[in-house]
Design an enzyme around this catalytic site. Structure first.
Site, PDB file in Angstrom:
ATOM      1  N   ASP A 267      -1.090  38.602  19.225  1.00 44.59           N
ATOM      2  CA  ASP A 267      -0.602  38.170  17.915  1.00 44.59           C
ATOM      3  C   ASP A 267      -1.811  37.690  17.112  1.00 44.59           C
ATOM      4  O   ASP A 267      -2.922  37.592  17.630  1.00 44.59           O
ATOM      5  CB  ASP A 267       0.504  37.119  18.045  1.00 44.59           C
ATOM      6  CG  ASP A 267       1.395  37.086  16.793  1.00 44.59           C
ATOM      7  OD1 ASP A 267       0.973  37.635  15.757  1.00 44.59           O
ATOM      8  OD2 ASP A 267       2.487  36.507  16.846  1.00 44.59           O
TER       9      ASP A 267
HETATM   10  C1  BGC Z   1       3.194  37.339  13.380  1.00 46.05           C
HETATM   11  C2  BGC Z   1       3.429  38.774  13.785  1.00 46.05           C
HETATM   12  C3  BGC Z   1       2.903  39.700  12.722  1.00 46.05           C
HETATM   13  C4  BGC Z   1       1.438  39.398  12.473  1.00 46.05           C
HETATM   14  C5  BGC Z   1       0.800  40.274  11.415  1.00 46.05           C
HETATM   15  C6  BGC Z   1       1.752  37.102  13.004  1.00 46.05           C
HETATM   16  O1  BGC Z   1       1.562  35.818  12.533  1.00 46.05           O
HETATM   17  O2  BGC Z   1       3.582  36.473  14.418  1.00 46.05           O
HETATM   18  O3  BGC Z   1       4.795  38.994  13.994  1.00 46.05           O
HETATM   19  O4  BGC Z   1       3.104  41.030  13.085  1.00 46.05           O
HETATM   20  O5  BGC Z   1       1.311  38.048  12.058  1.00 46.05           O
HETATM   21  O6  BGC Z   1       1.290  39.984  10.148  1.00 46.05           O
END
Ligand code: BGC
Length: 703
Positions: A267
């Site tokens: 993540d």
């Molecule tokens: C989120 C993800 C997301 C990523 C990119 C993160 O903070 O938890 O779900 O895909 O950001 O935007």
């Protein structure tokens, strides 16, 4: 539906339809052996620096300074670099679960609303449309589905996922993954046990191996089996290790035990803090930049702390999926005009209509009969707001959005629609008195809940806002037809006022076409069919504990309907509940066998009759309970479900299947699954707690 027809529905051009092979064949047209041969060949030609460059994102200062602050108007993809020398394309990833975050795309109802449709075919069509829109606008990976479990109604990202039950979430996740991967790579997320926002970056979630394997992982396993290209690790720790640096999760379970062929992506924000631990745990790609997988990883390899073979493995996984999914001209044949075009917006409307749930409908308050009702008062601060969800990574910027008020006005025919915000209770009373029906739109918005960091995160107060409660209480005595439409990512505490409303509808965050779908349902042009994918509690003391500031939390086996069943608690509206304008009778549950082997399959058939006077679609649920298990088991677990369309007076047979291995428990001592040779109880019916649940039993014995 045939693949060709299916793709046409999703608005795919003839050129894209010409893609060879079956659903899981490479989009690039290369065969599996050819892909492996090319991967091997490429890896052999790559220097360590070239390999490591494949393993991290290349976010730029421009992204950070200019584009990220404009999240809701996002036009950029999250990238990894291409390798010009070897002709390896970069990844261009795009959020997310509500639609394509690029440009002006179709904003579908939030995942939780689509979860309430229990419609895997519809979810696959939606996934196909999302994948199409991401690809048409330059992406090659769609960061979805979100398959977190709803553990407690407060969870800020509950709206992004499908519900509280691992089987249901898994089935819907597979459907979306399959749809997305008709066009681009999918990335089920967040692996694992990601259920709250308050301290999502630091909380250590503890649980036993059995709870992990049986409750928090099966939905991920289903998506892996369905061929997901990527899996995104969660921000939280699991049993003392960051999920993306958790060897047990990523290497031992995902890669070794399940045989995952794709890559693990971290993540985004601080989800990695140690290059060596991450590489050893099996993290393949650090996003959105190489904070640890840049120079630090390279030095660790040179110092012998991370073996070359691990780097080769990660690069192999990344190249394998790139060769499978990325072709030279991704956009060719992808018509921009279809992005948020009529085909996809119709899908958004269908999903909203199928996902809204009629929780109660006393005295047939709904539908609003245009022949009998002259005036409808539409009230509440959310009446003229198109409430499409939070402003976090899943936000989508559609070209238009229909509020409840607009939808009702546009579809009112001869009925007069009066709008009253409800801020002035005296006026609200007067307007309510003068109308034949009152519709109050109430609930949560992005100011109340959402992804942590982009708003408030978790919704700690499960009540409606005081102003909304005051409005409901002011309007109720003035009308015999009070309809409360709730919006939000999950359950509210309704017990105190639910008797004041004749009808209550859960509309969730219903997407850009939400107002139209709501009007279709309230006026009875469409029938309700959605059912709750989460339990609605009576009182908050029935819920599992929720502390979004805790540094550490222990998850046990039970939440949602399993907890209510186990403790014998009465929910206000049970998991699986939903009414419609007709009613159904269940009869004649029969099983294909009285006994099956440990690797066998059981078919259950149940007759469902539409005993009302309107056509409808019923969601049939099948649960299994355990007689005499040697371990503690749920009273019953959802194991299968399906939708059946029935004309008035007609009976149909729903056939559902359960495989014996799905009934196993995880024996932590042995480190393996155990299918017990005991008696199992099959329950089939309209919800997890219906008096109409039919029962039968069968045994598992022998291989
Ligand atoms: C989120 C993800 C997301 C990523 C990119 C993160 O903070 O938890 O779900 O895909 O950001 O935007």
């Amino acid at each position: 539906m045939k693949r060709r027809d299916f793709l046409k529905t999703a608005g795919v051009s003839a050129a894209a339809l010409a893609m060879p092979g079956s659903m899981w064949a490479a989009l690039s047209g290369l065969g599996a052996d050819e892909i492996e041969r090319r991967v091997k060949d490429l890896v052999a030609k790559m220097s360590l620096s070239e390999k490591i460059a494949q393993m991290h994102g290349n976010i730029t200062a421009e992204h950070i300074l200019v584009e990220i602050p404009l999240m809701s108007k996002r036009r950029f993809t999250w990238n990894t670099p291409a390798d010009q020398r070897l002709g390896i394309p970069g990844i261009r990833s795009v959020d997310g679960p509500r639609g394509s975050a690029l440009g002006q795309s179709t904003c579908f109802p939030a995942g939780i609303c689509r979860g309430a449709s229990w419609d895997r075919d519809l979810e696959e069509r939606i996934g196909t449309a999302m994948g199409f829109e991401t690809r048409a606008q330059g992406g090659n990976m769609h960061l979805s589905p979100c398959i977190n479990l709803v553990r407690h109604p407060s969870g800020g990202r509950n709206q992004e996922t499908f519900g509280e039950d691992t089987h249901h979430v898994g089935v819907m996740g597979v459907a979306q993954t399959a749809g997305i991967q008709r066009h681009v790579m999918a990335c089920p997320k967040h692996y694992a046990a990601n259920n709250q926002e308050g301290n999502r970056f630091s909380v250590n979630v503890r649980m036993s191996e059995r709870v992990l394997r049986e409750i928090y992982l099966p939905h991920f396993k289903k998506c892996v089996d369905a061929g997901a290209a990527g899996i995104m690790s969660a921000y939280n720790d699991l049993n003392g290790h960051l999920c993306g640096q958790n060897k047990h999760l990523c290497r031992e379970i995902l890669k070794e035990d399940w045989g995952f062929q794709g890559f693990v992506v971290s993540d985004w924000i601080n989800a990695v803090d140690d290059a060596v631990a991450a590489a050893q745990a099996g993290l393949d790609l650090e996003m959105p930049a190489g904070a640890h997988y840049g120079g630090k990883l390279k030095r660790a390899v040179e110092a012998g702390l991370v073996p070359q073979s691990m780097i080769d493995e990660s690069v192999t996984r990344l190249l394998r999926m790139k060769l499978k999914f990325i072709s030279e001209d991704m956009k060719s044949g992808y018509d921009q005009g279809m992005v948020a075009g009529p085909g996809h917006t119709a899908l958004a409307r269908e999903a909203a209509a199928k996902g809204m749930v009629l929780l109660k409908n006393d005295n047939a308050a709904l539908p609003l009969d245009r022949g009998k009702i002259r005036t409808v008062a539409v009230m509440g601060s959310l009446a003229d707001v198109a409430n499409i969800g939070d402003k976090g990574s899943s936000s989508v910027n559609p070209p238009y959005r229909i509020s409840p008020l607009q939808g009702l006005r546009d579809r009112a025919g001869g009925v007069k629609i009066v709008h009253e915000s409800g801020a002035n209770l005296g006026r609200a009373r007067q307007v309510a008195r003068a109308a034949d029906a009152v519709v109050v739109i109430a609930g949560a918005t992005s100011k109340d809940e959402g992804e942590g960091g982009y708003g408030l995160g978790d919704r700690l107060d499960l009540n409606l806002h005081q102003q909304e409660l005051d409005l409901i209480r002011a309007a109720a005595p003035e009308t015999g037809r009070l309809i409360v439409v709730l919006e939000g990512g999950g359950a509210f505490t309704l017990e105190d006022w639910k008797d004041e409303a004749e009808a209550i509808v859960m509309a969730w965050y219903p997407g850009m076409e939400g107002g139209n779908a709501l009007a279709d349902l309230l006026f009875g042009d469409e029938n309700f069919s959605g059912k709750l994918p989460v339990t609605f509690h009576r009182s908050e003391d029935q819920l599992p504990s929720f502390d979004n500031q805790a540094k550490e939390i222990e998850y046990d086996y039970y939440h949602g309907y399993r907890l209510f069943d186990k403790k014998g608690l009465e929910p206000l509206f049970p998991f699986g509940h939903g009414l419609s304008y007709t009613s159904y009778k269940y009869a004649n549950l029969r099983l294909s066998a009285k006994s099956i082997g440990q690797s066998g399959k059981l078919k259950a058939m149940v007759d469902v009759t539409n005993v009302g006077d309107r056509a409808g679609e019923e969601i049939v649920q099948l649960y299994v309970g355990y007689n005499g298990s040697r371990v503690d088991r749920s009273v019953k677990d959802l194991k299968a479900f399906g939708r059946i369309k029935l004309e008035p007076g007609k009976t149909g047979t729903m056939e559902l299947e359960v495989a014996a291995p799905e009934l196993a428990y995880y024996d932590q001592e042995k480190g393996g699954w155990e299918v017990e040779e005991i008696e199992y109880i099959v329950y089939a019916g309209p919800s997890s707690r219906s008096s109409d649940l039919l029962q039968s039993t069968f045994k598992i014995s022998g291989p």
